[in-house]
Design a protein around this motif. Structure first.
Motif, PDB file in Angstrom:
ATOM      1  N   ARG A 159      34.318  53.444  42.155  1.00 27.39           N
ATOM      2  CA  ARG A 159      34.949  53.318  43.471  1.00 27.39           C
ATOM      3  C   ARG A 159      35.899  52.126  43.483  1.00 27.39           C
ATOM      4  O   ARG A 159      35.602  51.078  42.905  1.00 27.39           O
ATOM      5  N   GLU A 160      37.021  52.297  44.152  1.00 31.15           N
ATOM      6  CA  GLU A 160      37.971  51.205  44.348  1.00 31.15           C
ATOM      7  C   GLU A 160      38.557  51.289  45.744  1.00 31.15           C
ATOM      8  O   GLU A 160      38.321  52.270  46.471  1.00 31.15           O
ATOM      9  N   GLY A 161      39.309  50.250  46.129  1.00 26.29           N
ATOM     10  CA  GLY A 161      39.879  50.248  47.470  1.00 26.29           C
ATOM     11  C   GLY A 161      41.084  49.341  47.599  1.00 26.29           C
ATOM     12  O   GLY A 161      41.272  48.409  46.807  1.00 26.29           O
ATOM     13  N   LEU A 162      41.893  49.623  48.603  1.00 25.80           N
ATOM     14  CA  LEU A 162      43.057  48.818  48.946  1.00 25.80           C
ATOM     15  C   LEU A 162      43.088  48.606  50.450  1.00 25.80           C
ATOM     16  O   LEU A 162      42.559  49.421  51.217  1.00 25.80           O
ATOM     17  N   ARG A 163      43.726  47.533  50.851  1.00 25.53           N
ATOM     18  CA  ARG A 163      44.058  47.377  52.254  1.00 25.53           C
ATOM     19  C   ARG A 163      45.173  48.374  52.580  1.00 25.53           C
ATOM     20  O   ARG A 163      45.951  48.756  51.707  1.00 25.53           O
ATOM     21  N   MET A 164      45.285  48.773  53.833  1.00 30.23           N
ATOM     22  CA  MET A 164      46.233  49.829  54.193  1.00 30.23           C
ATOM     23  C   MET A 164      47.675  49.448  53.865  1.00 30.23           C
ATOM     24  O   MET A 164      48.444  50.271  53.368  1.00 30.23           O
ATOM     25  N   VAL A 209      48.616  50.102  40.605  1.00 34.18           N
ATOM     26  CA  VAL A 209      48.997  49.027  41.524  1.00 34.18           C
ATOM     27  C   VAL A 209      49.433  47.847  40.644  1.00 34.18           C
ATOM     28  O   VAL A 209      48.605  47.054  40.207  1.00 34.18           O
ATOM     29  N   PRO A 210      50.725  47.700  40.368  1.00 37.20           N
ATOM     30  CA  PRO A 210      51.161  46.835  39.273  1.00 37.20           C
ATOM     31  C   PRO A 210      50.962  45.345  39.470  1.00 37.20           C
ATOM     32  O   PRO A 210      50.993  44.595  38.489  1.00 37.20           O
ATOM     33  N   TRP A 211      50.737  44.883  40.708  1.00 34.29           N
ATOM     34  CA  TRP A 211      50.548  43.442  40.911  1.00 34.29           C
ATOM     35  C   TRP A 211      49.079  43.040  40.878  1.00 34.29           C
ATOM     36  O   TRP A 211      48.741  41.880  41.045  1.00 34.29           O
ATOM     37  N   LYS A 212      48.183  43.999  40.651  1.00 35.89           N
ATOM     38  CA  LYS A 212      46.754  43.718  40.603  1.00 35.89           C
ATOM     39  C   LYS A 212      46.212  43.929  39.194  1.00 35.89           C
ATOM     40  O   LYS A 212      46.825  44.628  38.374  1.00 35.89           O
ATOM     41  N   TYR A 213      45.047  43.346  38.906  1.00 35.66           N
ATOM     42  CA  TYR A 213      44.412  43.566  37.612  1.00 35.66           C
ATOM     43  C   TYR A 213      44.086  45.045  37.437  1.00 35.66           C
ATOM     44  O   TYR A 213      43.833  45.777  38.408  1.00 35.66           O
ATOM     45  N   GLY A 214      44.084  45.484  36.194  1.00 33.56           N
ATOM     46  CA  GLY A 214      44.055  46.897  35.876  1.00 33.56           C
ATOM     47  C   GLY A 214      42.891  47.682  36.435  1.00 33.56           C
ATOM     48  O   GLY A 214      43.033  48.882  36.703  1.00 33.56           O
ATOM     49  N   PHE A 215      41.722  47.060  36.633  1.00 36.19           N
ATOM     50  CA  PHE A 215      40.579  47.846  37.111  1.00 36.19           C
ATOM     51  C   PHE A 215      40.778  48.350  38.537  1.00 36.19           C
ATOM     52  O   PHE A 215      40.083  49.265  38.976  1.00 36.19           O
ATOM     53  N   LYS A 216      41.759  47.783  39.263  1.00 37.02           N
ATOM     54  CA  LYS A 216      42.067  48.298  40.605  1.00 37.02           C
ATOM     55  C   LYS A 216      42.794  49.638  40.539  1.00 37.02           C
ATOM     56  O   LYS A 216      42.795  50.393  41.515  1.00 37.02           O
ATOM     57  N   TYR A 227      34.842  39.654  40.257  1.00 39.65           N
ATOM     58  CA  TYR A 227      35.818  40.706  40.538  1.00 39.65           C
ATOM     59  C   TYR A 227      35.948  40.882  42.047  1.00 39.65           C
ATOM     60  O   TYR A 227      35.174  41.616  42.674  1.00 39.65           O
ATOM     61  N   GLY A 228      36.916  40.189  42.630  1.00 45.93           N
ATOM     62  CA  GLY A 228      37.100  40.234  44.071  1.00 45.93           C
ATOM     63  C   GLY A 228      37.769  41.513  44.526  1.00 45.93           C
ATOM     64  O   GLY A 228      38.313  42.284  43.732  1.00 45.93           O
ATOM     65  N   PHE A 229      37.761  41.719  45.838  1.00 42.41           N
ATOM     66  CA  PHE A 229      38.360  42.939  46.386  1.00 42.41           C
ATOM     67  C   PHE A 229      39.862  42.975  46.142  1.00 42.41           C
ATOM     68  O   PHE A 229      40.423  44.024  45.825  1.00 42.41           O
ATOM     69  N   TYR A 230      40.532  41.838  46.262  1.00 40.01           N
ATOM     70  CA  TYR A 230      41.994  41.838  46.140  1.00 40.01           C
ATOM     71  C   TYR A 230      42.429  41.904  44.675  1.00 40.01           C
ATOM     72  O   TYR A 230      43.286  42.701  44.304  1.00 40.01           O
ATOM     73  N   SER A 231      41.873  41.033  43.845  1.00 36.82           N
ATOM     74  CA  SER A 231      42.151  41.044  42.404  1.00 36.82           C
ATOM     75  C   SER A 231      43.644  41.061  42.088  1.00 36.82           C
ATOM     76  O   SER A 231      44.113  41.794  41.213  1.00 36.82           O
ATOM     77  N   ASN A 232      44.401  40.254  42.826  1.00 37.21           N
ATOM     78  CA  ASN A 232      45.809  40.074  42.502  1.00 37.21           C
ATOM     79  C   ASN A 232      45.953  39.222  41.250  1.00 37.21           C
ATOM     80  O   ASN A 232      45.227  38.239  41.076  1.00 37.21           O
TER      81      ASN A 232
END
Length: 323
Positions: free
Chosen positions: A195-200, A231-238, A265-270
């Motif tokens: 499971r993964e997630g993003l802010r809207m 999502v290119p600005w985040k670490y790959g597992f996102k 491994y935080g939610f944002y992972s930028n």
């Protein structure tokens, strides 16, 4: 994330030249689709399903849709993967992902939308496709430059009409134990499905891509066929692979790696060279191909080099707290 760090070495004779890659459309036109079965006759089962795609060239460099950096050889991208459903070693996905069935396929979209429903594979491939040449940075400090083919996630979401209450987007990967040997292992560490997630606002950003191909062809199974998030600005597992469900919610969704190790491994992972992983520095990365004698070590860029495009999404946030 994973612990074993093996730098792949691909023989130069096996690497498609950059010139040949960028001339691929003309070659396809000349050869014709009738030549495809012959060309694929000697391929392994993991590669035999890859077919050429029709797509538009990379967009405006100013929008971040392309880069002048050298492409990572296709062989490295296909052979050095994280896809724990097939094993924790970087080579496991290329060995075993051919066991996954990718047709038929559908994505269920539900939650806070006015028009919940499904997209079948033919619907997914019906979106107008474009090429995006993105940097791809893994939390384990290795990186690539990949020519993805796909369409912006917002175009998919708009079809289902998100409501004003939708604040987050949750994604789920296929979970099929009979075809995913990593999920059957007593050593597996993830509560499946992945499971993964993003802010809207992250999900609706034009850089956020639903990829169906790379290097001019459909995705190999080990790279997330038939459709994955990038999502290119985040670490790959996102950038979750082999997506089967998208759900819009009002609350931040639980994600697999957060559930396993929230302090790492935080939610944002930028991507952020100023915020280290608890067990290693993030100030540098190894750009593949890389070897022990030639590690190809380069400085990590904030937001993976996409700060101009996405930095405003995080204005005023403490990125060491919201990591």
């Amino acid at each position: 994330m994973a612990s074993r760090f093996k730098i792949p070495h691909i023989a130069s004779s096996e690497i498609t030249s950059e010139t040949a890659y960028f001339n691929r459309r003309e070659l396809i036109k000349v050869a014709g689709m009738a030549a495809v079965p012959t060309a694929l006759a000697g391929c392994s089962s993991a590669e035999s399903a890859e077919t050429p795609l029709d797509f538009a060239a990379a967009g405006d460099a100013g929008a971040g849709f392309t880069t002048s950096e050298a492409l990572t050889p296709e062989g490295d991208v296909k052979s050095y993967c994280n896809f724990y459903e097939f094993g924790t070693d970087k080579g496991d996905p290329a060995k075993y992902a051919s066991e996954m069935t990718t047709d038929p396929w559908s994505i269920e979209v539900d939650g806070m939308v006015n028009k919940p429903g499904k997209l079948n594979l033919e619907d997914i491939m019906g979106f107008e496709l474009e090429e995006r040449i993105y940097r791809f940075r893994c939390v384990e400090a290795w990186s690539m430059v990949v020519p993805w083919i796909g369409f912006p996630l917002y175009k998919l979401l708009e079809k289902f009409e998100p409501t004003s209450d939708a604040k987050y987007v949750e994604f789920r990967t296929l979970y099929r134990r009979s075809e995913m040997r990593g999920t059957r292992s007593f050593t597996n560490i993830i509560d499946w499905p992945y499971r993964e997630g993003l802010r809207m606002d992250e999900a609706m950003h034009p850089l956020t891509l639903m990829a169906v191909g790379m290097y001019g062809k459909t995705l190999p199974n080990q790279n997330g066929a038939p459709i994955r998030l990038v999502v290119p600005w985040k670490y790959g597992f996102k950038s979750i692979k082999s997506v089967v469900q998208i759900r819009l919610t009002s609350k931040q969704p639980d994600t697999s790696w957060q559930a396993l190790a929230a302090s790492e491994y935080g939610f944002y992972s930028n991507v952020n060279p100023e915020v280290d992983h608890p067990r290693w520095s993030q100030r540098y990365e190894r750009r593949l191909p890389s070897t022990l004698l030639n590690p190809n070590r380069i400085p990590t860029q904030k937001f993976n080099g996409y700060e101009e495009q996405v930095g405003a999404l995080y204005a005023g946030m403490d990125l060491s707290k919201y990591y």
